[in-house]
Design an enzyme around this catalytic site. Structure first.
Site, PDB file in Angstrom:
ATOM      1  CG  LEU A  66      -2.129  -1.183   1.297  1.00 53.81           C
ATOM      2  CD1 LEU A  66      -2.950  -1.186   2.363  1.00 53.81           C
ATOM      3  CD2 LEU A  66      -2.863  -1.335  -0.270  1.00 53.81           C
ATOM      4  CG  ASP A 308       3.690  -9.283  -4.815  1.00 51.82           C
ATOM      5  OD1 ASP A 308       3.737  -8.391  -4.307  1.00 51.82           O
ATOM      6  OD2 ASP A 308       4.683  -9.837  -5.592  1.00 51.82           O
TER       7      ASP A 308
END
Ligand code: DOR
Length: 433
Positions: A66, A308
């Site tokens: 993130l 991922d």
């Protein structure tokens, strides 16, 4: 808030169930699942007709990046959470390779606070195994766990020192958390930009051999064997790696594994035009490796699919192939890519929901993964038929690095419900007031 979902096909791997049923959500939990629910004179706040659609436990992604704190131009917790709920995810686990690295309670708490403000999906931080993910000194694992980390990883890097890895596994065994291992011996793969093969030779690119992954998988399985600690193998990409995990499981070792949708769908040929959007670590491999991954997912050797999700801005990708950043987006494409395997009969829809929800919840000890009455109301409504194009306009991330941009997709999340609250319906995000 009460939500009544009518006429959907309820698919719940936690009880091997696939049945057309109604489902009522009340006060954040699954209140009732039965053939026909009538709520009487007090009507629910929302009624959703899910005819022709699937009602499943909310999807959970054990491996996303993130980028916050530190690289907010690539992604933020809020933009990543928006991409997650658009993709049908009710929970994501974010890797610690931020800046600073998540090796302290302060960073963990910061991420949790950002997730709270975003008000969309659950965000579970993954703490670093070693300080700064440098592999030299153990991070304060207990402190990170107390602050809210659900697993530990130096993702992007292996933990080279086996003594440190052994101690880390001994620690995490005490609080029943996994270590999520990026398996790559960079002495073997350093400078590599793609899979090592005749294609990499033809393209004049340094290859990343499969053995770079396999030697680390073998080592960590042996460390799991002696410590009893839980080793979770990240983004497995080689047939040999799958076989090592299969044997370890047969031996009763505490090991689990994940595979990405892109390693299941693509091969190294995707990089042939020097498309940096197909560059990632581990790299896409040959067809026989891809088939071994599918077999591993079908027979239960591989426990979960994790995206991922690795956002990178254009400037990191619009460079020479050898210089480009590793990684691609994943949160909005995982579900449709997996649905293709159901359509082709490669895996059953029950297994698909298991690897995207029930199994990830179990592997990382998270809430969710079940629609049993009384369980937390995290769920996703999937329209398996809707056709759409994954275009820059549909991307909710701040970055656009995906080899699937422009691809026609079949199937999407129609609604995402977290903790009994509707956070996405028909492509619209609904943030808490
Ligand atoms: O492709 C990848 N990208 N692999 C990793 O291990 C790290 C990730 C990232 O952080 O961009």
């Amino acid at each position: 808030m009460r939500i009544l979902i009518k006429n959907g096909l309820v698919i719940d791997p936690s009880r091997q169930m696939e049945e057309k049923l109604d489902l009522l959500i009340e006060a954040g939990v699954v209140k009732e699942v039965s053939a026909s629910i009538n709520v009487g004179p007090s009507s629910p706040d929302q009624v959703i007709d899910a005819s022709g659609q699937w009602v499943v436990p909310g999807l959970i992604d054990l491996h996303v990046h993130l980028r916050e704190p530190g690289q907010e131009w690539k992604e933020t917790v809020a933009s990543g959470a928006a991409a997650a709920v658009m993709g049908g995810f009710t929970a994501v686990c974010c890797m610690p390779n931020t800046d600073p690295v998540n090796d302290s309670a302060e960073v963990t708490e910061f991420i949790l606070e950002r997730a709270d403000t975003a008000g969309l999906c659950r965000v579970y931080p993954i703490g670093a195994v070693t300080m700064g993910s440098k592999g030299e000194r153990l991070a304060p694992l207990s402190e990170l766990k107390k602050a809210g980390c659900v697993a530990f990883s130096d993702d992007g890097q292996p933990v080279y020192n086996p003594e440190i890895m052994r101690r880390a596994l001994e620690w995490v065994r005490m609080f029943n958390a996994p270590i999520s291992c990026h398996e790559e011996d960079k002495h073997l793969s350093r400078g590599g930009a793609m899979n090592e093969s005749s294609l990499s030779e033809r393209m004049g690119l340094i290859g990343m051999p499969k053995v770079a992954e396999d030697v680390m998988i073998a080592r960590d399985i042996e460390l799991a064997r002696v410590t009893g600690g839980h080793v979770h193998i990240c983004h497995i990409s080689s047939a040999r790696g799958v076989e090592l995990v299969r044997r370890a499981k047969n031996d009763g070792i505490n090991v689990t594994a994940e595979v990405t949708p892109h390693h299941l769908v693509l091969t190294e040929e995707a990089v042939e035009g020097y498309d940096t959007n197909a560059k990632m670590s581990p790299p896409l491999r040959e067809e026989e490796e891809r088939l071994a991954l599918i077999e591993g997912l079908s027979d239960g050797t591989i426990d979960v699919v994790a995206s991922d999700h690795a956002p990178h801005e254009a400037a990191s990708k619009e460079v020479e192939f050898s210089e480009a950043a590793y990684g691609i987006l994943g949160l909005q494409t995982s579900l449709p890519l997996l649905l293709d395997f159901v359509d082709s009969g490669t895996i059953s829809r029950l297994r698909m929901i298991e690897v995207l929800s029930t199994a990830p919840a179990k592997v990382f000890n998270l809430k969710g993964g079940s629609l049993k009455e009384g369980k937390v109301a995290d769920l996703t409504i999937i329209d398996p038929q809707v056709e759409w194009i994954f275009s820059p306009e549909t991307v909710k991330s701040l970055s656009f690095n995906s080899p699937f941009i422009g691809r026609r997709m079949k199937g999407a999340a129609r609604a995402t419900i977290v903790d009994g609250r509707l956070v996405m319906l028909d492509g619209q995000l609904i943030r808490s007031a």
